[in-house]
Each structure stands twice: as structure tokens, then as C-alpha cells.
Design an enzyme around this catalytic site. Structure first.
Site, PDB file in Angstrom:
ATOM      1  N   TYR A  44       0.837  -1.200   0.000  1.00 53.96           N
ATOM      2  CA  TYR A  44       0.000   0.000   0.000  1.00 53.96           C
ATOM      3  C   TYR A  44       0.874   1.254   0.000  1.00 53.96           C
ATOM      4  O   TYR A  44       0.486   2.285  -0.518  1.00 53.96           O
ATOM      5  CB  TYR A  44      -0.888   0.046   1.253  1.00 53.96           C
ATOM      6  CG  TYR A  44      -2.210  -0.699   1.162  1.00 53.96           C
ATOM      7  CD1 TYR A  44      -2.511  -1.542   0.097  1.00 53.96           C
ATOM      8  CD2 TYR A  44      -3.165  -0.546   2.165  1.00 53.96           C
ATOM      9  CE1 TYR A  44      -3.735  -2.212   0.043  1.00 53.96           C
ATOM     10  CE2 TYR A  44      -4.384  -1.200   2.118  1.00 53.96           C
ATOM     11  CZ  TYR A  44      -4.667  -2.033   1.057  1.00 53.96           C
ATOM     12  OH  TYR A  44      -5.873  -2.686   1.007  1.00 53.96           O
ATOM     13  N   GLY A  45       2.032   1.148   0.612  1.00 52.67           N
ATOM     14  CA  GLY A  45       2.893   2.313   0.821  1.00 52.67           C
ATOM     15  C   GLY A  45       3.298   3.049  -0.443  1.00 52.67           C
ATOM     16  O   GLY A  45       3.655   4.217  -0.404  1.00 52.67           O
ATOM     17  N   ASN A  76      -1.054   1.290   8.970  1.00 55.44           N
ATOM     18  CA  ASN A  76      -0.821   2.725   9.154  1.00 55.44           C
ATOM     19  C   ASN A  76      -1.128   3.509   7.886  1.00 55.44           C
ATOM     20  O   ASN A  76      -1.651   4.615   7.945  1.00 55.44           O
ATOM     21  CB  ASN A  76       0.642   2.963   9.546  1.00 55.44           C
ATOM     22  CG  ASN A  76       0.908   2.571  10.982  1.00 55.44           C
ATOM     23  OD1 ASN A  76       0.848   3.406  11.865  1.00 55.44           O
ATOM     24  ND2 ASN A  76       1.175   1.304  11.231  1.00 55.44           N
ATOM     25  N   THR A  77      -0.758   2.922   6.746  1.00 54.20           N
ATOM     26  CA  THR A  77      -0.955   3.628   5.481  1.00 54.20           C
ATOM     27  C   THR A  77      -2.443   3.875   5.246  1.00 54.20           C
ATOM     28  O   THR A  77      -2.861   4.987   4.928  1.00 54.20           O
ATOM     29  CB  THR A  77      -0.337   2.804   4.327  1.00 54.20           C
ATOM     30  OG1 THR A  77       0.949   2.336   4.744  1.00 54.20           O
ATOM     31  CG2 THR A  77      -0.198   3.618   3.084  1.00 54.20           C
ATOM     32  N   CYS A 188       4.353   1.180  10.997  1.00 56.23           N
ATOM     33  CA  CYS A 188       3.896   0.222   9.987  1.00 56.23           C
ATOM     34  C   CYS A 188       3.672  -1.071  10.746  1.00 56.23           C
ATOM     35  O   CYS A 188       4.541  -1.496  11.523  1.00 56.23           O
ATOM     36  CB  CYS A 188       4.946   0.032   8.904  1.00 56.23           C
ATOM     37  SG  CYS A 188       4.547  -1.304   7.746  1.00 56.23           S
ATOM     38  N   THR A 189       2.512  -1.675  10.528  1.00 54.85           N
ATOM     39  CA  THR A 189       2.178  -2.847  11.342  1.00 54.85           C
ATOM     40  C   THR A 189       2.998  -4.084  10.963  1.00 54.85           C
ATOM     41  O   THR A 189       2.949  -5.093  11.657  1.00 54.85           O
ATOM     42  CB  THR A 189       0.670  -3.158  11.248  1.00 54.85           C
ATOM     43  OG1 THR A 189       0.301  -3.243   9.869  1.00 54.85           O
ATOM     44  CG2 THR A 189      -0.146  -2.080  11.932  1.00 54.85           C
ATOM     45  N   HIS A 190       3.764  -3.986   9.872  1.00 56.97           N
ATOM     46  CA  HIS A 190       4.675  -5.102   9.550  1.00 56.97           C
ATOM     47  C   HIS A 190       5.906  -5.092  10.476  1.00 56.97           C
ATOM     48  O   HIS A 190       6.544  -6.115  10.667  1.00 56.97           O
ATOM     49  CB  HIS A 190       5.191  -4.976   8.110  1.00 56.97           C
ATOM     50  CG  HIS A 190       4.233  -5.449   7.061  1.00 56.97           C
ATOM     51  ND1 HIS A 190       3.080  -4.780   6.747  1.00 56.97           N
ATOM     52  CD2 HIS A 190       4.276  -6.540   6.244  1.00 56.97           C
ATOM     53  CE1 HIS A 190       2.453  -5.430   5.766  1.00 56.97           C
ATOM     54  NE2 HIS A 190       3.160  -6.499   5.447  1.00 56.97           N
TER      55      HIS A 190
HETATM   56  N1  DGL Z   1       1.306  -2.725   7.143  1.00 60.48           N
HETATM   57  C1  DGL Z   1       1.163  -1.504   6.446  1.00 60.48           C
HETATM   58  C2  DGL Z   1       1.278  -0.281   7.280  1.00 60.48           C
HETATM   59  O1  DGL Z   1       1.101  -0.363   8.487  1.00 60.48           O
HETATM   60  C3  DGL Z   1       1.461  -1.329   5.017  1.00 60.48           C
HETATM   61  C4  DGL Z   1       2.631  -1.880   4.351  1.00 60.48           C
HETATM   62  C5  DGL Z   1       2.471  -1.735   2.871  1.00 60.48           C
HETATM   63  O2  DGL Z   1       1.615  -2.421   2.314  1.00 60.48           O
HETATM   64  O3  DGL Z   1       3.177  -0.900   2.264  1.00 60.48           O
HETATM   65  O4  DGL Z   1       1.531   0.785   6.785  1.00 60.48           O
END
Ligand code: DGL
Length: 270
Positions: A44-45, A76-77, A188-190
Site C-alpha cells: 500500500y505504501g 498505518n498507510t 507500519c504494522t509489519h
Molecule cells: N502494514 C502496512 C502499514 O502499516 C502497510 C505496508 C504496505 O503495504 O506498504 O503501513
């Protein structure tokens, strides 16, 4: 009207939201979740705000269609650019939460915070969502935001806890922007999946804040207030949906939910 037995809907672009899902279930083991990982659109970023808003709308409708009592934007995104729309779709009937507000509102609980580093995707950092909220709550805290676009795809591919990931992480964290920080927000939740490597870099010199725990507390508060906490004693059957099946998602999902996830592919866009 919602029912306490209804599940909690949680979504992210991929596996990152599982860090939030697992914190929610650790706190409220009798809750049931419906998880949606939008792997077809990952990361998503790098996407435009318009695209992320469209993905968030479709997933929110899907989760509400599954009977969820709450929609948690575990990304977060999507929280930075799409939460307003998610909230609007949820209306008064369905509760909602994002991952930014709970972290910011607890930041000042630990007093020594002077300069906070924020690492996240390009889109999250471009919105300055954290800086804006932090300045609102704590005008004395300085912020330093840094986009770390390689990290989410790297983690999604299963690259963590190894030499390659440590080298990439060290290179980002050595950037001048982050000089002198006393706290680092994993925006970022990753990133909780690479927390150990981040701690290796700072060797205890910087407080690391991730959103999962704070979000779980806020979800519990909202459910309690609405009288929607699940009263069952036993955990329900969770459901996991992916917009595009990936083996790495399945493998990482097992770290959080050993033996559990039977993934269902669900493309909401075709
Ligand atoms: N886990 C995501 C976040 O918290 C997005 C990572 C991604 O898809 O770029 O932003």
C-alpha cells in the site's frame, strides 16, 4: 444493532495486521476475528491515496457484510489516508479503529520523550499524520519521519531475522534524519516482525513503540463501552481472507496462529 457474538473485522495490505490481530486476541481471547489481507495490492505504501481509499472502502463493505461489529484498520498507510472513509461507512452501527490515534495518545505517558523518530511507508510519511497528531497533543515533542519503503515488502517475503534484513535495517536507521531520537515509533504494522533487529541496532538506547498493544487496549475500551465484548469462554473460529494467495503470507500467518489459518482467496475487485 450489533451483537457481542459478532466478529471483529481487521484488515491490512498483507501480514502486518496480524501483529494487531494477535495483540487483540491476546487481550480478548474469546473474540472472533475476520481478517482480510489485501495481498493483491501490496505494498500500500507505494500507492496513491485515491487507490488506498478505494481498497479500504471495498474491504470495509466486505467486513460489514460478514457481520463484523467493529472494523479495525490494522495498517498505518490505510489509517493515514483512508480511515475517515472507513468511519463514514461504519456509521453508527459498526465500531471502528485505526492504528495511529491509540499510539499517539499514549506517547506522553512516558515522560522523557523529547525527539521521536517515525518510520513507515512512503505514503504514511508523506501525509505527516503522526507529526500532525503529535504536535496537537504534545507541542514540545520534536518529530523526525523517515520513509523506509523496502521494509514491508521485505518482511512480507519472509526476510526477517537474517543478515540481509539486519543490513537493510541498519542502513535505514543510520540515516541522519533519525539522529538524537530517544523514541522510535514503528509506524507500519509489519515492523514488529523486525523489532528484534531494530533493538539490536539501538542496543537499548532508544525506546521502541509499536502500535499493536495500544490498539488492542483501545479496541477493548470501545467494545466494553458499547457493551459488545464477547461473553463466550471459548475462542471462536477465526476467518482469514486474502485478495491473492501467497505462500509467504501463509507461512508467516502460522507464526501468529499455529495450525490455524485456512486461508480463503477473495478478490473483491474482479
Ligand atoms: N502494514 C502496512 C502499514 O502499516 C502497510 C505496508 C504496505 O503495504 O506498504 O503501513
Amino acid at each position: 444493532m450489533q451483537h457481542p457474538d459478532a466478529p471483529i473485522g481487521i484488515f491490512d495490505s498483507g501480514i502486518g495486521g496480524l501483529t494487531v490481530a494477535s495483540a487483540i486476541l491476546e487481550r480478548m481471547p474469546s473474540e472472533r476475528i475476520v481478517y482480510f489481507g489485501d495481498t493483491a495490492h501490496l505494498p500500500y505504501g507505494d500507492k496513491s491515496a485515491k487507490s488506498i481509499q478505494a481498497y479500504s472502502r471495498a474491504i470495509t463493505h466486505f467486513l460489514i457484510g460478514k457481520g463484523c461489529k467493529m472494523v479495525v484498520v490494522a495498517c498505518n498507510t490505510a489509517s493515514a489516508v483512508g480511515y475517515r472513509e472507513v468511519k463514514k461507512i461504519c456509521g453508527r452501527q459498526v465500531l471502528s479503529a485505526n492504528v495511529i490515534d491509540p499510539v499517539v495518545s499514549h506517547l506522553g505517558d512516558q515522560h522523557q520523550t523529547r525527539r521521536v523518530g517515525i518510520i513507515g511507508t512512503k505514503r504514511t510519511v508523506s501525509t505527516r499524520a503522526y507529526t500532525k497528531r503529535i504536535q496537537e497533543f504534545y507541542p514540545d515533542i520534536e518529530t523526525a519521519e523517515l520513509a523506509t519503503p523496502l521494509l514491508a515488502p521485505m518482511i512480507e517475503e519472509g526476510f526477517f531475522n537474517n543478515k540481509i534484513s539486519q543490513t537493510i535495517i541498519n542502513s535505514y536507521l543510520s540515516r541522519k534524519t533519525l539522529d538524537q531520537i530517544d523514541t522510535l515509533i514503528l509506524a507500519c504494522t509489519h515492523y514488529p516482525l523486525i523489532q528484534k533487529e531494530i533493538e539490536n541496532f539501538y542496543k537499548g538506547g532508544v525506546r521502541i513503540v509499536d502500535s499493536a498493544g495500544a490498539v488492542a487496549v483501545s479496541v477493548q475500551e470501545q467494545l466494553t463501552q458499547a457493551g459488545l465484548l464477547n461473553p463466550q469462554k471459548r475462542a471462536g473460529k477465526h476467518e482469514f481472507y486474502l485478495s491473492d494467495y501467497t505462500r509467504s503470507f501463509e507461512e508467516t500467518a502460522r507464526i501468529f496462529f499455529p495450525g490455524q489459518p485456512r486461508l480463503k482467496e477473495m478478490n473483491l475487485w474482479t
